[in-house]
Scaffold this motif. Structure first.
Motif, mmCIF file in Angstrom:
data_model
loop_
_atom_site.group_PDB
_atom_site.id
_atom_site.type_symbol
_atom_site.label_atom_id
_atom_site.label_comp_id
_atom_site.label_asym_id
_atom_site.label_seq_id
_atom_site.Cartn_x
_atom_site.Cartn_y
_atom_site.Cartn_z
ATOM 1 N N GLY A 42 0.728 -1.042 -0.044
ATOM 2 C CA GLY A 42 0.044 -0.002 -0.164
ATOM 3 C C GLY A 42 0.855 1.140 -0.173
ATOM 4 N N LYS A 43 2.157 0.909 0.137
ATOM 5 C CA LYS A 43 2.937 2.419 -0.235
ATOM 6 C C LYS A 43 3.806 2.331 -1.270
ATOM 7 N N GLU A 44 4.164 3.699 -1.621
ATOM 8 C CA GLU A 44 5.283 3.690 -2.866
ATOM 9 C C GLU A 44 6.542 3.285 -2.675
ATOM 10 N N ARG A 45 7.253 3.014 -3.915
ATOM 11 C CA ARG A 45 8.630 2.671 -3.479
ATOM 12 C C ARG A 45 9.294 3.673 -3.264
ATOM 13 N N GLU A 46 10.362 3.232 -1.984
ATOM 14 C CA GLU A 46 11.028 4.232 -1.444
ATOM 15 C C GLU A 46 12.655 4.046 -1.717
ATOM 16 N N PHE A 47 13.553 4.935 -1.674
ATOM 17 C CA PHE A 47 14.862 4.579 -1.812
ATOM 18 C C PHE A 47 15.401 4.315 -0.358
ATOM 19 N N VAL A 48 16.345 3.494 -0.361
ATOM 20 C CA VAL A 48 17.067 3.020 0.903
ATOM 21 C C VAL A 48 18.277 3.268 1.105
ATOM 22 N N ALA A 49 19.290 2.998 -0.045
ATOM 23 C CA ALA A 49 20.709 3.100 -0.174
ATOM 24 C C ALA A 49 21.184 3.018 -1.451
ATOM 25 N N ALA A 50 22.445 3.613 -1.583
ATOM 26 C CA ALA A 50 23.028 3.287 -2.858
ATOM 27 C C ALA A 50 24.402 3.377 -2.957
ATOM 28 N N ILE A 51 25.089 2.866 -3.781
ATOM 29 C CA ILE A 51 26.670 2.777 -3.750
ATOM 30 C C ILE A 51 27.395 3.173 -5.151
ATOM 31 N N SER A 52 28.311 3.828 -5.218
ATOM 32 C CA SER A 52 29.172 3.750 -6.393
ATOM 33 C C SER A 52 29.863 2.576 -6.626
ATOM 34 N N TRP A 53 29.797 2.035 -7.723
ATOM 35 C CA TRP A 53 30.620 0.862 -7.903
ATOM 36 C C TRP A 53 32.288 1.222 -7.911
ATOM 37 N N GLY A 54 32.536 2.322 -8.475
ATOM 38 C CA GLY A 54 33.920 2.613 -8.541
ATOM 39 C C GLY A 54 34.662 3.191 -7.194
ATOM 40 N N SER A 55 33.738 4.194 -6.909
ATOM 41 C CA SER A 55 34.605 4.919 -5.772
ATOM 42 C C SER A 55 34.177 4.200 -4.145
ATOM 43 N N GLY A 56 32.953 3.633 -4.206
ATOM 44 C CA GLY A 56 32.519 3.218 -3.036
ATOM 45 C C GLY A 56 31.568 4.146 -2.428
ATOM 46 N N SER A 57 31.613 5.030 -2.823
ATOM 47 C CA SER A 57 30.794 6.486 -2.152
ATOM 48 C C SER A 57 29.433 5.806 -1.763
ATOM 49 N N ALA A 58 28.833 6.276 -0.502
ATOM 50 C CA ALA A 58 27.451 5.631 -0.454
ATOM 51 C C ALA A 58 26.350 6.813 -0.053
ATOM 52 N N ASN A 59 25.108 6.532 -0.173
ATOM 53 C CA ASN A 59 24.060 7.295 0.191
ATOM 54 C C ASN A 59 23.257 6.594 0.826
ATOM 55 N N LEU A 60 22.589 6.819 2.028
ATOM 56 C CA LEU A 60 21.413 6.112 2.788
ATOM 57 C C LEU A 60 20.420 7.151 3.258
ATOM 58 N N VAL A 61 19.101 6.619 3.215
ATOM 59 C CA VAL A 61 17.998 7.584 3.767
ATOM 60 C C VAL A 61 18.221 7.722 5.211
ATOM 61 N N ASP A 62 17.770 9.001 5.635
ATOM 62 C CA ASP A 62 18.232 9.066 7.333
ATOM 63 C C ASP A 62 17.421 8.018 7.977
ATOM 64 N N SER A 63 16.203 7.270 7.705
ATOM 65 C CA SER A 63 15.553 6.581 8.589
ATOM 66 C C SER A 63 16.440 5.139 8.776
ATOM 67 N N VAL A 64 17.478 4.985 8.008
ATOM 68 C CA VAL A 64 18.372 3.568 8.311
ATOM 69 C C VAL A 64 19.686 3.907 8.675
ATOM 70 N N LYS A 65 20.223 5.137 8.560
ATOM 71 C CA LYS A 65 21.472 5.520 8.981
ATOM 72 C C LYS A 65 21.750 5.093 10.337
ATOM 73 N N GLY A 66 23.007 4.433 10.653
ATOM 74 C CA GLY A 66 23.284 3.893 12.007
ATOM 75 C C GLY A 66 22.783 2.556 12.144
ATOM 76 N N ARG A 67 21.772 2.079 11.115
ATOM 77 C CA ARG A 67 21.424 0.814 11.334
ATOM 78 C C ARG A 67 21.724 -0.188 10.044
ATOM 79 N N PHE A 68 21.527 0.571 8.932
ATOM 80 C CA PHE A 68 21.923 -0.271 7.703
ATOM 81 C C PHE A 68 23.331 0.092 6.947
ATOM 82 N N THR A 69 24.111 -0.838 6.369
ATOM 83 C CA THR A 69 25.255 -0.436 5.651
ATOM 84 C C THR A 69 25.213 -1.033 4.292
ATOM 85 N N ILE A 70 25.695 -0.310 3.452
ATOM 86 C CA ILE A 70 25.629 -0.851 1.905
ATOM 87 C C ILE A 70 27.149 -0.806 1.552
ATOM 88 N N SER A 71 27.652 -1.838 0.995
ATOM 89 C CA SER A 71 28.918 -2.282 0.539
ATOM 90 C C SER A 71 28.859 -2.913 -0.751
#
Length: 123
Positions: A42-71
């Motif tokens: 019943g909800k829209e698709r929402e962004f959680v996290a993303a990572i650059s293949w090359g640099s490894g730079s990452a972006n996470l939505v505020d609601s998961v920061k400190g709990r989720f890690t992308i690698s």
């Protein structure tokens, strides 16, 4: 074409952890970034996290920061989403997707999608 295959979903109690994997195959040279999105019923698709293949730079939505890690593991063409301290509100189908920029948070900026993996967190 790029094919994405997610795995690692399941049922876990609140406070537990899961690690999602997304394996990319095909023309992986056209995958500058890989992101995770989720969609609850019943909800829209929402962004959680993303990572650059090359640099490894990452972006996470505020609601998961400190709990989720992308690698990522470039040698295995695999991106991981480590989810700790899961909450019932994290329950959703989680999708990985290929995008051009790791800081993109809009789903229409991602152009290859996996089939999704269900994550259910019980209270």
């Amino acid at each position: 074409q790029v094919q994405l295959n997610e795995s690692g979903g399941g049922l876990v109690q609140a406070g537990g952890a899961l690690r999602l994997s997304c394996v990319a195959s095909g023309r992986t040279e056209s995958t500058p970034a890989l992101g995770w999105f989720r969609q609850a019923p019943g909800k829209e698709r929402e962004f959680v996290a993303a990572i650059s293949w090359g640099s490894g730079s990452a972006n996470l939505v505020d609601s998961v920061k400190g709990r989720f890690t992308i690698s990522r593991d470039n040698a295995k063409n695999t991106v991981y989403l480590q989810m700790n301290n899961l909450k019932p509100e994290d329950t959703a189908v989680y999708y990985c997707a290929v995008g051009r920029r790791y800081y993109s948070t809009l789903s229409n900026e991602y152009y290859y999608w996996g089939q999704g993996t269900q994550v259910t967190v019980s209270s």
